[in-house]
Design a protein around this motif. Structure first.
Motif, mmCIF file in Angstrom:
data_model
loop_
_atom_site.group_PDB
_atom_site.id
_atom_site.type_symbol
_atom_site.label_atom_id
_atom_site.label_comp_id
_atom_site.label_asym_id
_atom_site.label_seq_id
_atom_site.Cartn_x
_atom_site.Cartn_y
_atom_site.Cartn_z
ATOM 1 N N PHE A 350 0.827 -1.206 0.000
ATOM 2 C CA PHE A 350 0.000 0.000 0.000
ATOM 3 C C PHE A 350 0.864 1.260 0.000
ATOM 4 O O PHE A 350 1.980 1.263 0.524
ATOM 5 N N ASN A 351 0.306 2.339 -0.569
ATOM 6 C CA ASN A 351 0.954 3.638 -0.465
ATOM 7 C C ASN A 351 0.932 4.116 0.983
ATOM 8 O O ASN A 351 0.117 3.664 1.788
ATOM 9 N N GLU A 352 1.820 5.029 1.292
ATOM 10 C CA GLU A 352 1.865 5.596 2.632
ATOM 11 C C GLU A 352 0.539 6.293 2.956
ATOM 12 O O GLU A 352 -0.049 6.962 2.096
ATOM 13 N N MET A 353 0.070 6.106 4.184
ATOM 14 C CA MET A 353 -1.149 6.765 4.631
ATOM 15 C C MET A 353 -1.047 7.029 6.125
ATOM 16 O O MET A 353 -0.254 6.369 6.825
ATOM 17 N N PRO A 354 -1.812 7.980 6.653
ATOM 18 C CA PRO A 354 -1.760 8.263 8.091
ATOM 19 C C PRO A 354 -2.118 7.031 8.908
ATOM 20 O O PRO A 354 -2.948 6.213 8.492
ATOM 21 N N PRO A 355 -1.510 6.861 10.090
ATOM 22 C CA PRO A 355 -1.772 5.687 10.935
ATOM 23 C C PRO A 355 -3.255 5.489 11.240
ATOM 24 O O PRO A 355 -3.734 4.359 11.278
ATOM 25 N N ARG A 356 -4.006 6.600 11.448
ATOM 26 C CA ARG A 356 -5.424 6.457 11.775
ATOM 27 C C ARG A 356 -6.192 5.838 10.610
ATOM 28 O O ARG A 356 -7.065 4.997 10.800
#
Length: 386
Positions: A350-356
């Motif tokens: 997956f692409n980077e995304m916020p932890p939430r």
């Protein structure tokens, strides 16, 4: 010597040498009392072959094969089939049919049977082409104490004693490990390492072994890297205490266990071209990515050219009423199968995304999986009201 063997069944009496069947009529009489005993069919086939009745031998080997497979004894079934193939050379379709039958089974009676079932079609074909069936009479030495281990042996039938050399001399001490069907001994993982000198291995009854030499093991593992993982699993199972070993080994690659349905778009490298869209299945995912099994209908993908391409993954309920889309890239692939059909396992990063957002993704995926399993269970219940 520890582990004394008793011969209760007709088959055990035959391979221990305490009983002999010298004619086809005697075999048929024994089969009348045990009509579904694959061991008797196997020995009858050997009897036919020894008498050069090759057509009857081939037919009887195949009867034994089917009975063994019904009982989950895959190694024994494969050995019977290999004897038949020594009479009539197999076609590529024969290997594919065997692979399909192994993969259709939901459970297996031994770690070796499970190992064969997890092989891809190419891996299975390669292993069986390298394997050689060898037979020893009772009270024979298979390997002398102190000889370097240079082959892997799978026990098809019979009983052996493996005795470690000790201070009492090169013939070993008083305590022996008894090896039975579906056990194995010989060259150990990792196969490229230098091996210590092996135990004394002697037969207690007539035995049949499937032998794979060390050079062939190295070639197989180099050409099929996933095969080494499966063989390593065999070693780990053998290291378990007897009471800790499972009595059944269940398949993990079946459609009913892959409860999350996904649609995967694989984008072209050049702009302006339409993406390739395939249907996939999985059971879970991590924060960083997911391994999906491609629907076998799409197994003709030019997968080698698709590594590192951008992807868009849609997670949906079976009726596609709710879905979530995630961007990523195709990180890796390997050959596998789904319900006996060849296909691919694909790793999506997956692409980077916020932890939430990652946490919400996992919650949603788990909810989709739980809902899908519940719907599948309800549909399978008899008498469910409309």
């Amino acid at each position: 010597m520890a582990g004394e063997i008793t011969a209760d069944s007709v088959f055990e009496q035959l391979i221990s040498g305490t009983r002999k069947l010298c004619s086809g009529d005697e075999f048929r009489k024994a089969l009348k009392n045990s009509p579904s005993d694959p061991w008797l069919y196997r020995l009858l086939a050997d009897f036919h072959k020894g008498n050069k009745s090759f057509i009857e031998a081939d037919k009887t080997y195949r009867k034994a094969y089917h009975l063994f497979m019904e009982q989950g004894k895959s190694l024994q079934g494969i050995a019977a089939l290999l004897r038949a193939w020594a009479i009539i050379r197999p076609t590529p379709n024969d290997f594919r049919l065997l692979h399909s039958q192994l993969r259709r089974k939901d459970s297996h009676s031994s770690a070796i049977a499970e190992c064969f079932a997890k092989m891809s079609h190419r891996e299975l074909s390669a292993v069986l082409k390298k394997g050689v069936l060898v037979r020893y009479p009772p009270h024979s030495v298979v390997r002398k104490a102190g000889e370097v281990e240079d082959s892997l042996f799978l026990v098809v039938y019979g009983n052996l004693a493996s005795t470690a050399p000790d201070d009492n001399g090169p013939q070993g001490g008083d305590h022996a490990c008894i090896l039975r069907e579906n056990d194995f001994f010989g060259d150990r993982y990792p196969y490229s390492a230098e091996k210590s000198h092996g135990n004394l291995v002697k037969t207690l009854t007539e035995v049949e072994l499937l032998k794979i030499s060390k050079p062939d093991l190295l070639t197989l593992c180099w050409e099929h890297p996933d095969l080494q993982i499966g063989l390593k699993g065999l070693m780990e199972d053998q290291a378990l205490a007897e009471e800790d070993k499972p009595t059944k080994f269940y398949r993990k690659t079946s459609r009913r266990h892959l409860s999350i349905t996904l649609h995967l778009e694989i984008f072209a490298r050049d702009p302006g071209k339409y993406p390739v869209v395939v249907k996939c299945f999985t059971s879970d995912m991590s924060l960083g990515g997911v391994c999906v099994i491609v629907d076998p209908r799409y197994r003709d993908l030019p997968i080698e050219d698709m590594v590192n391409r951008k992807t868009r993954l849609s997670i949906s309920l079976p009726d596609e009423s709710i879905s979530l889309t995630i961007l990523g890239r195709l990180a890796w692939y390997k050959e596998t199968d789904l319900d006996g059909e060849d296909t691919y396992a694909i790793g999506i990063q997956f692409n980077e995304m916020p932890p939430r957002l990652r946490g919400l993704l996992i919650v949603f995926a788990n909810a989709v999986g739980a809902t899908s399993r519940q719907m599948t269970t309800e549909e399978s219940l008899p008498g469910r009201p409309d």
